[in-house]
Design a protein around this motif. Structure first.
Motif, PDB file in Angstrom:
ATOM      1  N   ILE A   1       0.852  -1.203   0.000  1.00  0.00           N
ATOM      2  CA  ILE A   1       0.000   0.000   0.000  1.00  0.00           C
ATOM      3  C   ILE A   1       0.885   1.249   0.000  1.00  0.00           C
ATOM      4  N   ARG A   2       1.843   1.275   0.923  1.00  0.00           N
ATOM      5  CA  ARG A   2       2.711   2.457   1.010  1.00  0.00           C
ATOM      6  C   ARG A   2       3.619   2.551  -0.219  1.00  0.00           C
ATOM      7  N   ARG A   3       4.021   1.396  -0.768  1.00  0.00           N
ATOM      8  CA  ARG A   3       4.849   1.419  -1.982  1.00  0.00           C
ATOM      9  C   ARG A   3       4.059   2.033  -3.146  1.00  0.00           C
TER      10      ARG A   3
ATOM     11  N   GLN B   1      -3.174   4.278  -1.191  1.00  0.00           N
ATOM     12  CA  GLN B   1      -3.184   4.299   0.283  1.00  0.00           C
ATOM     13  C   GLN B   1      -4.390   5.119   0.758  1.00  0.00           C
ATOM     14  N   GLY B   2      -5.201   4.525   1.630  1.00  0.00           N
ATOM     15  CA  GLY B   2      -6.466   5.168   1.994  1.00  0.00           C
ATOM     16  C   GLY B   2      -6.320   6.275   3.012  1.00  0.00           C
ATOM     17  N   PHE B   3      -6.267   7.503   2.524  1.00  0.00           N
ATOM     18  CA  PHE B   3      -6.305   8.654   3.442  1.00  0.00           C
ATOM     19  C   PHE B   3      -6.946   9.831   2.719  1.00  0.00           C
TER      20      PHE B   3
ATOM     21  N   PHE C   1      -7.511  -9.635   3.564  1.00  0.00           N
ATOM     22  CA  PHE C   1      -7.227  -9.009   4.854  1.00  0.00           C
ATOM     23  C   PHE C   1      -6.344  -7.780   4.644  1.00  0.00           C
ATOM     24  N   TYR C   2      -6.401  -6.865   5.582  1.00  0.00           N
ATOM     25  CA  TYR C   2      -5.531  -5.695   5.572  1.00  0.00           C
ATOM     26  C   TYR C   2      -4.099  -6.202   5.796  1.00  0.00           C
ATOM     27  N   GLU C   3      -3.201  -5.796   4.938  1.00  0.00           N
ATOM     28  CA  GLU C   3      -1.886  -6.449   4.846  1.00  0.00           C
ATOM     29  C   GLU C   3      -1.087  -6.479   6.156  1.00  0.00           C
TER      30      GLU C   3
ATOM     31  N   VAL D   1     -11.588   0.442  12.793  1.00  0.00           N
ATOM     32  CA  VAL D   1     -11.264   1.843  12.489  1.00  0.00           C
ATOM     33  C   VAL D   1     -12.304   2.497  11.573  1.00  0.00           C
ATOM     34  N   TYR D   2     -13.100   1.684  10.867  1.00  0.00           N
ATOM     35  CA  TYR D   2     -14.143   2.268   9.991  1.00  0.00           C
ATOM     36  C   TYR D   2     -15.513   2.214  10.657  1.00  0.00           C
ATOM     37  N   GLU D   3     -15.547   2.170  11.996  1.00  0.00           N
ATOM     38  CA  GLU D   3     -16.820   2.033  12.727  1.00  0.00           C
ATOM     39  C   GLU D   3     -17.866   3.066  12.301  1.00  0.00           C
TER      40      GLU D   3
ATOM     41  N   TYR E   1     -13.984   2.708   2.952  1.00  0.00           N
ATOM     42  CA  TYR E   1     -14.020   3.538   1.734  1.00  0.00           C
ATOM     43  C   TYR E   1     -13.181   2.992   0.579  1.00  0.00           C
ATOM     44  N   TYR E   2     -13.304   1.682   0.389  1.00  0.00           N
ATOM     45  CA  TYR E   2     -12.545   1.015  -0.676  1.00  0.00           C
ATOM     46  C   TYR E   2     -13.464   0.291  -1.654  1.00  0.00           C
ATOM     47  N   VAL E   3     -13.035   0.275  -2.910  1.00  0.00           N
ATOM     48  CA  VAL E   3     -13.754  -0.468  -3.935  1.00  0.00           C
ATOM     49  C   VAL E   3     -12.757  -1.421  -4.586  1.00  0.00           C
TER      50      VAL E   3
HETATM   51  N1  GLN Z   1      -5.631   1.799   6.103  1.00  0.00           N
HETATM   52  C1  GLN Z   1      -5.172   2.521   4.946  1.00  0.00           C
HETATM   53  C2  GLN Z   1      -5.143   1.621   3.732  1.00  0.00           C
HETATM   54  O1  GLN Z   1      -5.500   0.475   3.796  1.00  0.00           O
HETATM   55  C3  GLN Z   1      -3.849   3.167   5.180  1.00  0.00           C
HETATM   56  C4  GLN Z   1      -2.855   2.209   5.659  1.00  0.00           C
HETATM   57  C5  GLN Z   1      -1.602   2.823   6.129  1.00  0.00           C
HETATM   58  O2  GLN Z   1      -0.794   3.142   5.281  1.00  0.00           O
HETATM   59  N2  GLN Z   1      -1.411   2.960   7.405  1.00  0.00           N
HETATM   60  O3  GLN Z   1      -4.792   2.080   2.688  1.00  0.00           O
END
Ligand code: GLN
Length: 387
Positions: A16-18, A33-35, A120-122, A200-202, A316-318
């Motif tokens: 994600i960060r890459r 990256q979700g922000f 799953f979230y990585e 976190v998305y409550e 907030y992801y598709v």
């Molecule tokens: N939760 C966000 C995502 O899935 C941001 C993750 C993060 O980089 N800490 O993109």
């Protein structure tokens, strides 16, 4: 030179960060990256400006500033109906990333097993490996991302120490129903397992779906370790404010782990964020409305472009289905997408245990003009991405 630690050899850096770095490199609209790219609530920013002139520049108490924990306990009670003790049942952490890691380190020993739903979230994979634990993956089956209760029970039979539950779920947008949560709760009870939640998305849930806090299920308060964050709720991902909520017995240990990992979350930011924790219900209703509009705007745009995709119930992801393009690698697809089309996305394979190469993830926590620009660029998607 001696070898580096073996435990770091089994996972890569965050994809994600890459993808954020790759998006920046090509000047792409970064939907990886979700922000958010919009401002946090101005009341929080005003308070932050005041705080700089007040006495909040040294460490707060390691497990979180008193003021912050009290405000969080009140908010938590308001939304869950459950009273918690701000002194013995909360640890404030550097984002929910640290909260999850501290929770995992507090309950697992090397060799223990942990159930993780896939996709799953990585971070969960890396957290498990860093603890020396071993993940047991249970598939959430597309398109509804529901699980097979028998497969789940099979995983529980392997005597796991904990199950990780991300609800609402990143990346698939699933909001677990009460009945699904009850199945998990009954198995956690039967096999005596902890449940570590990432909630976190409550507050980002789309009608008619509703978020149920796992700890509110009958008998679950004592075995649930709830991880949460202010990042998404108040659009302050860079502030790194998260928390763990659990019973005093568990929190005693989480406090120790947290103390030696990070000492504490930033004191001035905790103080400023109290303003957000004390917002009235209107704030959360507006947030829901704002994200519902963004979701609908973005998926309508994808529909116009005839790109098939999931419809999130929360978060907030598709996930976009790219199978028709025939790429062997979704990583290669995403790199080309950033370079040629100018939109950043995350390869779906980084979220799945199964050899899945069919999805890419985009998020819509962006200003309407940013989403518009992304959709305009995606006009050329089909033409540029066909091999
Ligand atoms: N939760 C966000 C995502 O899935 C941001 C993750 C993060 O980089 N800490 O993109």
């Amino acid at each position: 030179m001696p070898e580096l630690s073996g435990r770091t050899a089994n996972f890569t850096d965050s994809v994600i960060r890459r993808m954020t770095r790759i998006s920046n490199q090509y000047g792409a609209v970064n939907l990886s990256q979700g922000f958010p790219d919009f401002e946090p609530p101005k009341e929080i920013l005003q308070r932050l400006a005041e705080v700089t002139k007040e006495d909040f520049h040294q460490y707060s108490i390691t497990w979180g500033a008193q003021n912050f924990r009290e405000a969080l306990a009140e908010k938590h009670e308001h939304f869950t109906g459950m009273k918690i003790d701000p002194n013995s049942e909360i640890v404030v952490t550097c984002g929910s990333t640290e909260a999850m890691m501290a929770a995992m380190m507090s309950v697992t020993n090397p060799g223990d097993k942990v159930i993780v739903f896939s996709p799953f979230y990585e971070n969960y994979g890396a957290d498990t490996v860093l603890c020396g634990a071993e993940p047991i993956y249970v598939p959430l089956i597309p398109p509804t991302f529901s699980f097979d209760a028998d497969v789940l029970e099979e995983a529980f039979r392997q005597n796991p120490k904990a199950l990780i539950l991300c609800n609402p779920s990143n990346p698939c947008g699933k909001v677990f129903t009460y009945n699904e949560l009850k199945i998990i709760a009954d198995l956690a009870e039967k096999y005596d397992t902890f449940v570590i939640t990432d909630e976190v998305y409550e507050h980002i849930v789309y009608a008619p779906h509703k978020h149920t806090y796992f700890s509110t299920l009958p008998g679950m308060k004592d075995r649930t370790i709830s991880c949460g964050s202010l990042s998404k709720t108040y659009s302050i991902t860079g502030w790194r404010l998260g928390y763990v909520i659990a019973t005093p017995h568990i929190i005693e240990t989480v406090k120790k782990v947290h103390d030696f990992l990070t000492v504490g979350a930033a004191a001035p930011l905790q103080e400023a964020a109290v303003t957000g924790l004390r917002f009235s219900d209107d704030y959360y209703a507006d947030l829901q409305l704002k994200y519902t509009e963004k979701r609908d705007f973005f998926i309508d745009g994808l529909d116009r472009l005839k790109i098939s995709h999931t419809t999130p119930e929360g978060a907030y992801y598709v996930l976009l289905d790219i199978s028709e393009f025939g790429y062997d690698s979704d990583v290669e697809f995403c790199e080309k997408l950033a370079r040629e089309v100018g939109v950043g996305a995350v390869p779906g394979s980084s979220f799945f245990k199964e050899p899945e190469n069919r999805y890419i993830r985009m998020h819509f926590a962006k200003k309407n003009q940013t989403l518009n620009e992304a959709l305009n660029r995606l006009d050329s998607f089909r033409e540029k991405m066909l091999i």
